[in-house]
Design a protein around this motif. Structure first.
Motif, mmCIF file in Angstrom:
data_model
loop_
_atom_site.group_PDB
_atom_site.id
_atom_site.type_symbol
_atom_site.label_atom_id
_atom_site.label_comp_id
_atom_site.label_asym_id
_atom_site.label_seq_id
_atom_site.Cartn_x
_atom_site.Cartn_y
_atom_site.Cartn_z
ATOM 1 N N GLY A 170 0.869 -1.198 -0.123
ATOM 2 C CA GLY A 170 0.092 0.171 0.112
ATOM 3 C C GLY A 170 0.977 1.407 0.074
ATOM 4 N N PRO A 172 1.020 5.259 -1.661
ATOM 5 C CA PRO A 172 -0.757 5.408 -1.679
ATOM 6 C C PRO A 172 -1.284 5.655 -3.069
ATOM 7 N N ILE A 173 -1.140 4.606 -3.996
ATOM 8 C CA ILE A 173 -1.568 4.820 -5.485
ATOM 9 C C ILE A 173 -2.562 3.811 -5.415
ATOM 10 N N ARG A 174 -3.864 4.187 -6.153
ATOM 11 C CA ARG A 174 -4.863 2.898 -6.323
ATOM 12 C C ARG A 174 -4.072 2.016 -7.123
ATOM 13 N N SER A 175 -4.557 0.642 -6.970
ATOM 14 C CA SER A 175 -4.080 -0.434 -7.856
ATOM 15 C C SER A 175 -4.716 -0.419 -9.074
ATOM 16 N N TYR A 176 -5.980 0.227 -9.335
ATOM 17 C CA TYR A 176 -6.553 0.190 -10.585
ATOM 18 C C TYR A 176 -5.379 1.103 -11.544
ATOM 19 N N ARG A 177 -4.928 2.095 -11.118
ATOM 20 C CA ARG A 177 -4.228 3.117 -11.503
ATOM 21 C C ARG A 177 -2.782 2.416 -11.849
ATOM 22 N N LYS A 178 -2.394 1.687 -10.685
ATOM 23 C CA LYS A 178 -1.085 0.829 -10.957
ATOM 24 C C LYS A 178 -1.198 0.038 -12.013
ATOM 25 N N ASN A 206 -2.557 0.161 -14.675
ATOM 26 C CA ASN A 206 -2.425 0.914 -15.992
ATOM 27 C C ASN A 206 -1.259 1.191 -16.451
ATOM 28 N N LEU A 207 -0.480 1.704 -15.211
ATOM 29 C CA LEU A 207 0.885 2.376 -15.407
ATOM 30 C C LEU A 207 1.786 1.154 -15.792
#
Lengths: 567, 203
Positions: B81, B84-90, B92-93
């Motif tokens: 965690g 603190p980046i949302r896993s959705y965004r992770k 994508n990147l």
């Protein structure tokens, strides 16, 4: 009102008769804000009743703080419900699956008590396909569904909603990370192919379509075909911006964007490169919100783009734009109010890229109206932050994430205490604060002493002793949400908030020094709080590894999974 | 958790637990000057974060690292965690990064082998299929890979070729069709010893 008159019930009802209920209800129905309505409901019994009968929208910040039966019992005429479920740190994988916050039990009650329900807005809740089907079947007037960071559903469930809800005008599915197909108005977060023909037909039918957000499988030429059918668009989320366009397609696309005169929000732009960004320029004149989270732009690309966005108020970018990109923003967007800079490679420490204190400084010099910032960086100094808040004293939301935990000021090697001290001393309107870097208790002393309007505080890898947390709990009168991870705060700190927690929405503490004993004491002293401890295989006996405390009138959860212990 | 400013930074010394096969002493960060080169080397050979973290001073850091089901034997010991980046965004990147690295001129992925002091880089486009690739790896690192079977993985050798896919999971080379492998492979690692056998039998 004559103070000498006896205040008996006869006198009171006489006064009330002068102001019939219907009139009172009509007046109160004009009240929109929840805070205003809460205040009105406390004036007198008559006002309480008028308020509850006239209310059509309800906001519940923690789905476990109240039961649907209690809500329906008090407010008989609700048309719109907003519900929030899991604690925010569930976004970062700190909450196991199957924790709860399932919408179904609410829907069952609503089907009975609010059959005319029109809107449902959910954040961090679990929504299964069965629940979506139930929703589609039971609520004939249903118009608007918004799911933000929810889980448990697939496009099968959404398909039922799309097929059955005849009055649907809004379907907003964001950041849920589901991987399937569907056709509708906002599918930016879905990762598979959309049936383009169906989408095109749908867009043609909606002449006044205002919002269109597609996912990355939609190509540029497909986008062009949609755009020409939606001239009234105010919000656009494009698909992929990487495509080899031929000699005809490019000007067509430029014309299509040129036709979007009403656009105020733009997002998507997946894989955008310098080659096709210029087609956007004619659509940017009225742009107020530009979301470049999915487009890893370099500094020159951003610079050239923002020159065309003089009205920009909100900008979200990846840190690939670098400090130079932010300098360009500072020069072009003097009305900027909100800036969010996300890391393109958050887990890659070898990266020397990203942004530093100088980009943030530049924006603070150029954009004096800045009041909301979320900034991920790898280095920061106390001096820079002090200057930034001097330039922009109106911050309401200051969220700074120095990505290496516990990192000091990289120039002086001192803790970052003075930085956040400057923030809370200067920004008197501050509502939300997230701190990072190497911080001692001094930071929290400053927060407790100066942050009188603070409502939300996020802390990670900070503090030296219980005193830190105690200062915050004793000092911040408006504190509602406190989330803490990996800090040396123990039972003394936890229990110092005994008087406070019932005035807050919730407290989260994980990987701190709190023990089961401390939690048990809290639970015993405050029966109107739910004190939940999440069990963990690795936590040692007696340690309370993840603690979630919140006020509630609903009592302990009846749907708690086995790993959640309510004390 | 977190022992204040004192040993605190050391406790969360991500640098020390990094599974990066650099030569001993060649780290760009100054964060771990007190680590023994041999200890770092030895640490790099271990697959599981649990093992690696038992050497760490902080029990709490190890707990956080163990719980990171995302990372398995990744090249970075991530704290759960954080950032603190949302896993959705992770997700994508990560996808974007892989796509950025592939171009029509080559799909370059790093290859590491347990025990070898440095990594290699290969272009997956150059190989026609798995047998081609595996032969090349055998030549490059001077070892033998066993016989592949769907049921038992690689038998007959103490090595197993694995790769990290787009989702961050570690997979056994050979399980998916070659084209799918080419587009989803981010890096290769040749595992050795009991971990290798473990991975094969887990299927």
């Amino acid at each position: 009102m004559d103070p000498k008159k006896p205040r008996d019930s006869a006198a009171e009802s006489a006064r009330a008769a002068q102001f019939p209920d219907e009139v009172l209800e009509r007046v109160l129905s004009l009240l929109d804000s929840h805070k205003d309505r809460s205040a009105a409901s406390l004036v007198s019994k008559a006002w309480y009743n008028a308020e509850r009968w006239s209310r059509t929208r309800v906001f519940i910040g923690n789905c476990y703080s109240v039961t649907p039966e209690i809500v329906a019992g008090r407010f008989p005429n609700i048309r719109s419900v907003t519900l929030k479920g899991k604690p925010r740190f569930s976004d970062f994988n700190l909450v196991p699956q199957n924790w709860g916050a399932d919408i179904r039990s609410w829907l069952t009650v609503f089907a009975d008590r609010y059959p005319l329900l029109e809107e449902l807005r959910l954040k961090r809740m679990t929504v299964t396909d069965e629940s979506l089907k139930f929703l589609a079947l039971k609520f004939q007037n249903f118009r608007a569904l918004s799911l933000l960071s929810c889980d448990g559903f697939s496009t099968n469930g959404l398909a039922v909603i799309a097929a059955r809800c005849r009055n649907l005008t809004e379907l907003d599915i964001q950041e849920n990370g589901i991987d399937d197909i569907i056709v509708l108005l906002n599918f930016a977060s879905l990762s598979s192919d959309i049936d383009f023909d169906a989408l095109e037909r749908l867009v043609s039918r909606c002449n006044s379509l205002k919002v269109l957000k597609v996912n990355r499988t939609i190509t540029l030429d497909q986008l062009q075909r949609l755009l020409v059918r939606a001239p009234r668009l105010t919000e656009l989320g494009t698909g992929s911006f990487l495509q080899e366009l031929n000699a005809y397609q490019c000007p067509d696309l430029e014309r299509a964007f040129g036709g979007c005169k009403n656009l105020h929000t733009l997002s998507g732009l997946y894989e955008a490169t310098a080659l096709y960004l210029p087609v956007l320029y004619p659509a940017c004149a009225n742009l107020t919100f530009l979301n470049l989270n999915d487009a890893a732009l370099q500094n020159e690309e951003l610079a050239k783009l923002v020159v065309h966005c003089p009205c920009l108020r909100r900008l979200w970018v990846l840190d690939t734009v670098g400090d130079e990109g932010l300098e360009a923003v500072a020069m072009s967007c003097q009305f900027l109010e909100e800036l969010r800079v996300f890391p393109a490679n958050p887990f890659d420490e070898e990266e020397n890229h990203g942004v530093s204190e100088s980009g943030f400084l530049a924006v603070s010099y150029g954009c004096r109206r800045l009041h909301y910032v979320l900034y991920f960086c790898r280095q920061m100094t106390n001096a820079a932050v002090a200057t930034i808040v001097q330039n922009c004293p109106d911050f309401t939301h200051f969220r700074l994430c120095i990505m290496n935990p516990g990192q000091p000021d990289y120039v002086t090697n001192e803790p970052m205490d003075e930085a956040f001290g400057a923030v809370v001393k200067t920004c008197t309107k501050l509502q939300r604060l997230a701190v990072s870097g190497l911080l001692t208790d001094l930071t929290f002393e400053y927060i407790g002493r100066y942050a009188k309007n603070l409502e939300t505080l996020s802390v990670a890898f900070a503090g030296s002793s219980d005193l830190g947390m105690q200062c915050v709990l004793r000092g911040c009168p408006k504190l509602r949400k406190l989330e803490i991870r990996d800090c040396p705060f123990g039972n003394a700190a936890l229990l110092s908030g005994l008087e406070k927690y019932e005035s807050m929405r919730s407290l989260w503490m994980s990987a701190c020094k709190v023990t089961m004993n401390g939690c048990e004491v809290l639970a015993r002293e405050r029966p109107r709080l739910n004190v939940e401890v999440m069990k963990d295989e690795e936590s040692s006996d007696g340690q309370a590894y993840k603690v979630y405390v919140y006020r509630t009138v609903a009592g302990p959860r009846r749907d708690a999974p086995p790993f959640v212990l309510t004390l | 958790m977190g022992s204040g400013e004192g040993g605190y930074e050391k406790d969360l010394n991500l640098e020390a637990t990094e599974l990066r096969l650099g030569l001993p002493g060649t780290t760009s960060s100054a964060a771990a000057p007190d680590q023994e080169p041999e200890a770092r080397q030895a640490r790099n050979n271990k697959r599981s974060l649990v093992d690696r973290c038992e050497e760490e001073a902080s029990k709490d850091a190890s707990r956080a690292l163990q719980k990171d089901h995302d990372s398995a034997p990744s090249s970075k010991a991530q704290i759960v965690g954080w950032p603190p980046i949302r896993s959705y965004r992770k997700n994508n990147l990560q996808t974007k990064k892989t796509e950025a690295e592939t171009s029509s001129s080559g799909i370059y992925v790093k290859v590491s082998m347990d025990g070898a002091p440095y990594l290699r880089k290969i272009d997956l486009n150059v190989y026609k299929g798995y047998s081609d690739l595996l032969k090349a790896l055998e030549n490059m690192f001077k070892f033998t890979i066993g016989e592949y079977s769907e049921r038992e993985g690689y038998k007959g050798s103490e090595f197993a070729p694995t790769y990290e896919d787009k989702d961050g999971d570690w997979m056994l080379v050979g399980d998916v069709p070659w084209e799918m492998f080419m587009t989803s492979c981010k890096r290769l690692r040749i595992m050795r010893g009991s971990e290798a056998r473990g991975l094969g039998c887990a299927v």
